[in-house]
Design an enzyme around this catalytic site. Structure first.
Site, PDB file in Angstrom:
ATOM      1  N   GLY A   1     -52.829  10.106  27.625  1.00 43.82           N
ATOM      2  CA  GLY A   1     -54.259  10.305  27.081  1.00 43.82           C
ATOM      3  C   GLY A   1     -54.528   9.734  25.851  1.00 43.82           C
TER       4      GLY A   1
ATOM      5  CB  SER B   1     -47.911  15.599  26.062  1.00 46.71           C
ATOM      6  OG  SER B   1     -47.577  16.763  25.222  1.00 46.71           O
TER       7      SER B   1
ATOM      8  CE  LYS C   1     -63.042  -6.092  12.609  1.00 46.49           C
ATOM      9  NZ  LYS C   1     -61.896  -5.608  13.193  1.00 46.49           N
TER      10      LYS C   1
HETATM   11  P1  FAD Z   1     -50.899   6.743  22.027  1.00 43.41           P
HETATM   12  O1  FAD Z   1     -51.924   7.030  20.929  1.00 43.41           O
HETATM   13  O2  FAD Z   1     -49.694   6.871  21.269  1.00 43.41           O
HETATM   14  O3  FAD Z   1     -50.930   7.781  23.021  1.00 43.41           O
HETATM   15  C1  FAD Z   1     -49.894   8.069  24.071  1.00 43.41           C
HETATM   16  C2  FAD Z   1     -50.336   9.244  24.783  1.00 43.41           C
HETATM   17  O4  FAD Z   1     -49.207   9.308  26.025  1.00 43.41           O
HETATM   18  C3  FAD Z   1     -50.664  10.575  24.247  1.00 43.41           C
HETATM   19  O5  FAD Z   1     -51.703  11.172  25.209  1.00 43.41           O
HETATM   20  C4  FAD Z   1     -49.405  11.459  24.656  1.00 43.41           C
HETATM   21  O6  FAD Z   1     -49.788  13.000  24.473  1.00 43.41           O
HETATM   22  C5  FAD Z   1     -48.968  10.995  25.701  1.00 43.41           C
HETATM   23  N1  FAD Z   1     -47.672  11.429  26.087  1.00 43.41           N
HETATM   24  C6  FAD Z   1     -46.401  10.798  25.448  1.00 43.41           C
HETATM   25  N2  FAD Z   1     -45.377  11.563  25.893  1.00 43.41           N
HETATM   26  C7  FAD Z   1     -45.877  12.195  27.059  1.00 43.41           C
HETATM   27  C8  FAD Z   1     -45.327  13.144  27.484  1.00 43.41           C
HETATM   28  N3  FAD Z   1     -43.840  13.428  27.799  1.00 43.41           N
HETATM   29  N4  FAD Z   1     -45.809  14.030  28.626  1.00 43.41           N
HETATM   30  C9  FAD Z   1     -47.285  13.749  28.623  1.00 43.41           C
HETATM   31  N5  FAD Z   1     -47.864  12.824  27.808  1.00 43.41           N
HETATM   32  C10 FAD Z   1     -47.165  12.203  26.907  1.00 43.41           C
HETATM   33  N6  FAD Z   1     -55.368  -1.094  17.314  1.00 43.41           N
HETATM   34  C11 FAD Z   1     -56.625  -1.907  17.202  1.00 43.41           C
HETATM   35  O7  FAD Z   1     -57.419  -2.185  18.145  1.00 43.41           O
HETATM   36  N7  FAD Z   1     -57.135  -1.630  15.907  1.00 43.41           N
HETATM   37  C12 FAD Z   1     -56.585  -1.450  14.772  1.00 43.41           C
HETATM   38  O8  FAD Z   1     -56.989  -1.565  13.818  1.00 43.41           O
HETATM   39  C13 FAD Z   1     -55.322  -0.731  15.023  1.00 43.41           C
HETATM   40  N8  FAD Z   1     -54.411  -0.397  14.023  1.00 43.41           N
HETATM   41  C14 FAD Z   1     -53.296  -0.081  14.144  1.00 43.41           C
HETATM   42  C15 FAD Z   1     -52.464   0.444  13.023  1.00 43.41           C
HETATM   43  C16 FAD Z   1     -51.345   0.911  13.303  1.00 43.41           C
HETATM   44  C17 FAD Z   1     -50.394   1.169  11.968  1.00 43.41           C
HETATM   45  C18 FAD Z   1     -50.549   1.108  14.546  1.00 43.41           C
HETATM   46  C19 FAD Z   1     -49.222   1.608  14.781  1.00 43.41           C
HETATM   47  C20 FAD Z   1     -51.342   0.572  15.608  1.00 43.41           C
HETATM   48  C21 FAD Z   1     -52.737   0.264  15.495  1.00 43.41           C
HETATM   49  N9  FAD Z   1     -53.477  -0.236  16.400  1.00 43.41           N
HETATM   50  C22 FAD Z   1     -54.698  -0.650  16.564  1.00 43.41           C
HETATM   51  C23 FAD Z   1     -53.049   0.186  17.799  1.00 43.41           C
HETATM   52  C24 FAD Z   1     -53.648   1.471  18.585  1.00 43.41           C
HETATM   53  O9  FAD Z   1     -53.574   2.581  17.845  1.00 43.41           O
HETATM   54  C25 FAD Z   1     -53.370   1.719  19.916  1.00 43.41           C
HETATM   55  O10 FAD Z   1     -53.298   0.337  20.589  1.00 43.41           O
HETATM   56  C26 FAD Z   1     -54.217   2.427  20.613  1.00 43.41           C
HETATM   57  O11 FAD Z   1     -54.333   3.502  19.734  1.00 43.41           O
HETATM   58  C27 FAD Z   1     -53.645   2.841  21.925  1.00 43.41           C
HETATM   59  O12 FAD Z   1     -52.457   3.831  21.921  1.00 43.41           O
HETATM   60  P2  FAD Z   1     -51.894   4.370  23.256  1.00 43.41           P
HETATM   61  O13 FAD Z   1     -53.038   5.009  23.808  1.00 43.41           O
HETATM   62  O14 FAD Z   1     -51.336   3.211  23.984  1.00 43.41           O
HETATM   63  O15 FAD Z   1     -50.870   5.275  22.502  1.00 43.41           O
END
Ligand code: FAD
Length: 517
Positions: free
Chosen positions: A13, A38, A77
């Site tokens: 999420g 989670s 932006k």
């Molecule tokens: P996450 O935010 O990591 O979410 C993972 C989810 O999985 C969480 O809800 C967690 O609770 C769940 N989860 C994990 N394990 C379990 C489990 N065992 N059981 C149940 N749930 C679980 N993107 C941009 O577009 N612009 C930016 O400026 C930018 N800057 C960034 C800078 C850095 C340093 C980094 C590392 C990334 C950046 N990004 C940027 C990328 C961006 O942060 C991600 O693409 C975006 O936040 C999506 O993340 P996500 O949802 O894939 O993962």
């Protein structure tokens, strides 16, 4: 997997999980969608700058600026400002304004005839963007607070609040079921497909299709199905970040309407002004700096005194993509599918593209399921690889050798795609408004090539038309003069509103000042 897909289970999420839930629930009718996240595993906690397709997403979701921006501490932006990448003291822009093709064509002719400075390209052709170098907003006549129409600017936003907003305003009202629980295991069927997700408190959850949005863990696709990971580390060595959240000293000065990227000794620092604080961090290569060295360099850069009490968040980044982002009955979206480092703010856009493409594929099925899946994988590969190449150019076209990191970048022999090599070797810039690639426009490609001093050869200039030439020169000079006039007006105290003033009087009318304590 040719049968109709009727149920989807999204694991995760974060921004990716909730964006996927919104897009699929809006676009694919009659689908039963559940999202499990989670409360113990935090989201990545960064990712605050977006690029141009975000406006399309917001428009498709029917979100008006006044409501969603205030809920997410969002700001405007207009582009990205790169400082010190080609050589110390130089800068360039990635503007989001669309091209005036005649103007940009003519700039090239004048560049050779009048020996213009390469940087004059940005001032003459993109005066609106470059003028905001001193915090002035230039889109005040373009915004429509209730309904997003234009897509030549985008937003900075608090990613955690954004995910929350999408959940409450779009996904749950559209019928997405929300489960808060820990996933402890992933069950496989005999044929190697996922058969169910084992949870701590809700038993085993089953669906026709599983979407892995579990972040860098990639629990399903890489964890359970062991999909091959294609690393980009040979091309893009930055594999660590250290992030900080900095209160404003003076939002009127510091809230600029663009993302800035400033080159440091072993990478670069981002600055993203949100409404309530600045987001900042150092993206660096662990081969060239340790964690503590990077943190020290970041603190010095921001002003040691100012950030002394602030905690730093160290993040390990897995740079690359899955070979196939859709395998069997699992599709990975967001960080679970891959990540190209954040220099061009593409993470959230990649999640959006992945979810939009998946929605299209699901509508096409089941008549040619296997082709849909192969097409999806091929497209996502191309998109990831184009982004990786584009970002690589910010480094390998450098003229810097002043630190081991920049020396290594300049002499890097990492591979580039054929299309990118052809652009570089022919040095033929395209000033048409057609899309140049799957992700980046011609504006973006031209900006990096001109910004990094890869100008086209004289013989490759577009043909000259005398009438158009005169008109385009006039438009260019008007832009340039407006930029100069504005900086004089600012120094004399006559000015159009700063980004902060504009937001205070419109979107955030009545809100407390962000530096009020
Ligand atoms: P996450 O935010 O990591 O979410 C993972 C989810 O999985 C969480 O809800 C967690 O609770 C769940 N989860 C994990 N394990 C379990 C489990 N065992 N059981 C149940 N749930 C679980 N993107 C941009 O577009 N612009 C930016 O400026 C930018 N800057 C960034 C800078 C850095 C340093 C980094 C590392 C990334 C950046 N990004 C940027 C990328 C961006 O942060 C991600 O693409 C975006 O936040 C999506 O993340 P996500 O949802 O894939 O993962």
């Amino acid at each position: 997997m040719s049968e109709k897909i009727q149920s989807i289970l999204i694991v995760g999420g974060g921004t990716a999980g909730w964006m996927a839930a919104c897009i699929l629930s809006k676009r694919v009718p009659d689908m039963s969608i559940t999202l499990i996240e989670s409360s113990d595993v935090p989201t990545v906690g960064v990712g605050e700058a977006t690029i141009i397709r975000m406006a399309r997403f917001l428009r498709d979701m029917g979100l008006g600026e006044k409501s969603w921006m205030t809920a997410c501490n969002a700001t405007y932006k207009e582009g990205i400002y790169f400082n010190g990448f080609h050589s110390k003291g130089t800068h360039y822009w990635h503007p989001f304004q669309s091209i005036n093709t005649d103007v940009t064509d003519m700039w090239l002719h004048r560049y050779y005839q009048e020996r213009l400075e390469p940087n004059s390209y940005f001032e003459m052709c993109y005066g609106n963007t470059t003028r905001n170098g001193r915090n002035r907003i230039n889109i005040e006549n373009k915004v429509n607070f209730d309904k997003i129409e234009r897509i030549d600017y985008t937003y900075h936003l608090d990613a955690a609040l954004f995910a929350q907003h999408l959940k409450e305003k779009i996904a749950k009202p559209a019928g997405v079921r929300h489960v808060i629980d820990n996933v402890t295991d992933v069950k496989l069927a005999e044929n190697g497909w996922v058969a169910g997700i084992v949870t701590e408190g809700n038993g085993t959850l089953e669906a026709d299709l599983y979407i892995d949005c579990s972040g860098f863990r990639s629990m399903l696709l890489q964890g359970k199905l062991e999909e091959k990971f294609v690393s980009y580390l040979d091309k893009l060595p930055n594999d660590r970040a250290v992030a900080m959240r900095v209160p404003y000293s003076d939002p009127n000065q510091e809230m600029h309407p663009f993302t800035s990227a400033t080159a440091l000794e072993a990478g670069w620092v981002w600055k993203i002004p949100l409404w309530h604080r600045l987001g900042t961090g150092y993206v660096y290569s662990s081969r060239h700096k340790t964690e503590s060295q990077a943190e020290e360099e970041l603190r010095n850069h921001l002003g040691e005194e100012r950030v002394r009490q602030l905690p730093a968040n160290h993040i390990k980044m897995r740079i690359g993509r899955c070979e196939r982002t859709w395998r069997h009955n699992v599709v990975a979206i967001g960080l679970a599918a891959g990540f190209v480092e954040p220099l061009e703010s593409t993470g959230i856009e990649l999640a959006q593209l992945g979810a939009e493409l998946l929605a299209e594929s699901l509508l096409e099925r089941p008549s040619h399921a296997s082709i849909c899946q192969r097409l999806y994988n091929a497209k996502m590969q191309v998109i990831f690889d184009e982004i990786a190449d584009y970002i690589q150019l910010h480094y390998i076209l450098t003229n810097r050798e002043d630190t081991p990191y920049w020396h290594d970048q300049k002499y890097s022999e990492a591979p580039l795609r054929f299309e990118t090599l052809a652009k570089l070797s022919r040095r033929e810039l395209s000033f048409s408004n057609d899309e140049a690639g799957d992700v980046f426009s011609n504006t973006a490609w031209n900006s990096i090539l001109i910004g990094m001093r890869k100008l086209p050869l004289r013989e490759n200039l577009p043909p000259l038309d005398a009438r158009k030439y005169r008109e385009a020169c006039k438009a260019m000079d008007d832009n340039f003069r407006a930029a100069k006039r504005q900086s004089v007006e600012i120094s004399e105290g006559r000015k159009n509103p700063t980004h902060f003033e504009f937001l205070s009087n419109t979107v955030y009318q009545g809100a407390a000042r962000p530096d009020a304590g």
